[in-house]
Write a protein that holds these residues in place. Structure first.
Motif, mmCIF file in Angstrom:
data_model
loop_
_atom_site.group_PDB
_atom_site.id
_atom_site.type_symbol
_atom_site.label_atom_id
_atom_site.label_comp_id
_atom_site.label_asym_id
_atom_site.label_seq_id
_atom_site.Cartn_x
_atom_site.Cartn_y
_atom_site.Cartn_z
ATOM 1 N N LEU A 96 0.828 -1.204 0.000
ATOM 2 C CA LEU A 96 0.000 0.000 0.000
ATOM 3 C C LEU A 96 0.861 1.251 0.000
ATOM 4 O O LEU A 96 0.567 2.232 -0.699
ATOM 5 C CB LEU A 96 -0.925 -0.003 1.220
ATOM 6 N N THR A 97 1.931 1.245 0.766
ATOM 7 C CA THR A 97 2.828 2.393 0.828
ATOM 8 C C THR A 97 3.473 2.665 -0.530
ATOM 9 O O THR A 97 3.666 3.821 -0.920
ATOM 10 C CB THR A 97 3.915 2.152 1.886
ATOM 11 N N ALA A 98 3.780 1.587 -1.265
ATOM 12 C CA ALA A 98 4.442 1.739 -2.563
ATOM 13 C C ALA A 98 3.470 2.002 -3.705
ATOM 14 O O ALA A 98 3.864 2.514 -4.759
ATOM 15 C CB ALA A 98 5.253 0.484 -2.876
ATOM 16 N N ALA A 99 2.197 1.678 -3.519
ATOM 17 C CA ALA A 99 1.218 1.769 -4.607
ATOM 18 C C ALA A 99 1.017 3.212 -5.056
ATOM 19 O O ALA A 99 1.056 4.144 -4.250
ATOM 20 C CB ALA A 99 -0.108 1.170 -4.153
ATOM 21 N N THR A 100 0.765 3.382 -6.335
ATOM 22 C CA THR A 100 0.573 4.711 -6.905
ATOM 23 C C THR A 100 -0.870 4.968 -7.339
ATOM 24 O O THR A 100 -1.231 6.102 -7.627
ATOM 25 C CB THR A 100 1.483 4.911 -8.122
#
Length: 227
Positions: free
Chosen positions: A74-78
């Motif tokens: 989730l932190t990496a998702a764009t």
């Protein structure tokens, strides 16, 4: 306007079924913006399979559990929409299209689920099939494996609790309900849950009851404090 959908798929030693799950995501009638595979310290070929699959962004971490893996994804998702799938399950080709349409119909919708059908993994021998109970009918799947949610809505509730290995979504969903997030259950069956002897619910059976009891007790305490 076409939404940007990020798919989060955590995997731990899931090489046997990972390719098929990824293929079901690549076959979507509404293509995702990205497929983020989070390898949670696998010791098999899961990471290599994900790295070789077209369109996959691979994140690798030391084994910390599915909640921590999903948080990393989730932190990496764009994307502005987040869809989740387990590494052994299958998505119907129209899953993303039909779920994204729910957000177009209702601009105030935070998240939506789909119905879920179970199937016995075809390679299982008869003795293993006999140990598994497969539901004959599809049912509402209010679980993280069918969820599509606005990224901002997810983060408004907060990340998943990495201390919980099984009941992390039950805990998060309770918090989301307490905060008044709006969810819809689609009538279509858009996720197929694969049953085999290494499903998380079977593998973590001893932990499951304890975590569920803990989460439900905390939810009751929250409700009482709000009265």
């Amino acid at each position: 306007m076409t939404p940007a959908i990020s798919i989060l798929l955590p995997v731990y030693n899931g090489q046997q079924y990972l390719r098929e799950s990824l293929a079901s995501l690549s076959a979507q009638t509404l293509p995702p913006a990205e497929i983020v595979v989070i390898d949670d310290g696998s010791t098999d070929q899961s990471a290599a399979i994900a790295a070789d699959f077209p369109g996959v962004t691979l994140i690798q971490q030391a084994n910390a559990g599915a909640a921590a893996a999903r948080n990393a994804g989730l932190t990496a998702a764009t994307g502005n929409l987040i869809a989740c799938l387990d590494a052994d399950d299958l998505a119907d080709p129209k899953r993303l299209e039909l779920q994204a349409a729910a957000f177009d119909r209702d601009p105030d919708l935070d998240g939506c689920f789909t119905h879920l059908a179970e199937f016995l993994s075809p390679e299982l021998p008869d003795d293993e099939r006999a140990q598994l109970e497969c539901k004959a009918e599809a049912a509402p799947g209010a679980c993280i494996g069918t969820l599509m949610i606005r990224r901002d809505s997810f983060l408004r509730v907060g990340l998943l609790d990495p201390e919980l290995r099984v009941a992390y979504f039950l805990q998060w969903y309770g918090l989301a309900q307490d905060q008044g997030l709006r969810f819809e259950m689609l009538s279509e069956t858009l996720v197929q849950r694969r049953l085999h002897l290494d499903n998380t619910g079977r593998r973590e059976k001893g932990r499951l009851a304890k975590e569920y009891a803990k989460v439900l007790a905390a939810k009751i305490a929250r409700r009482r404090s709000q009265k």
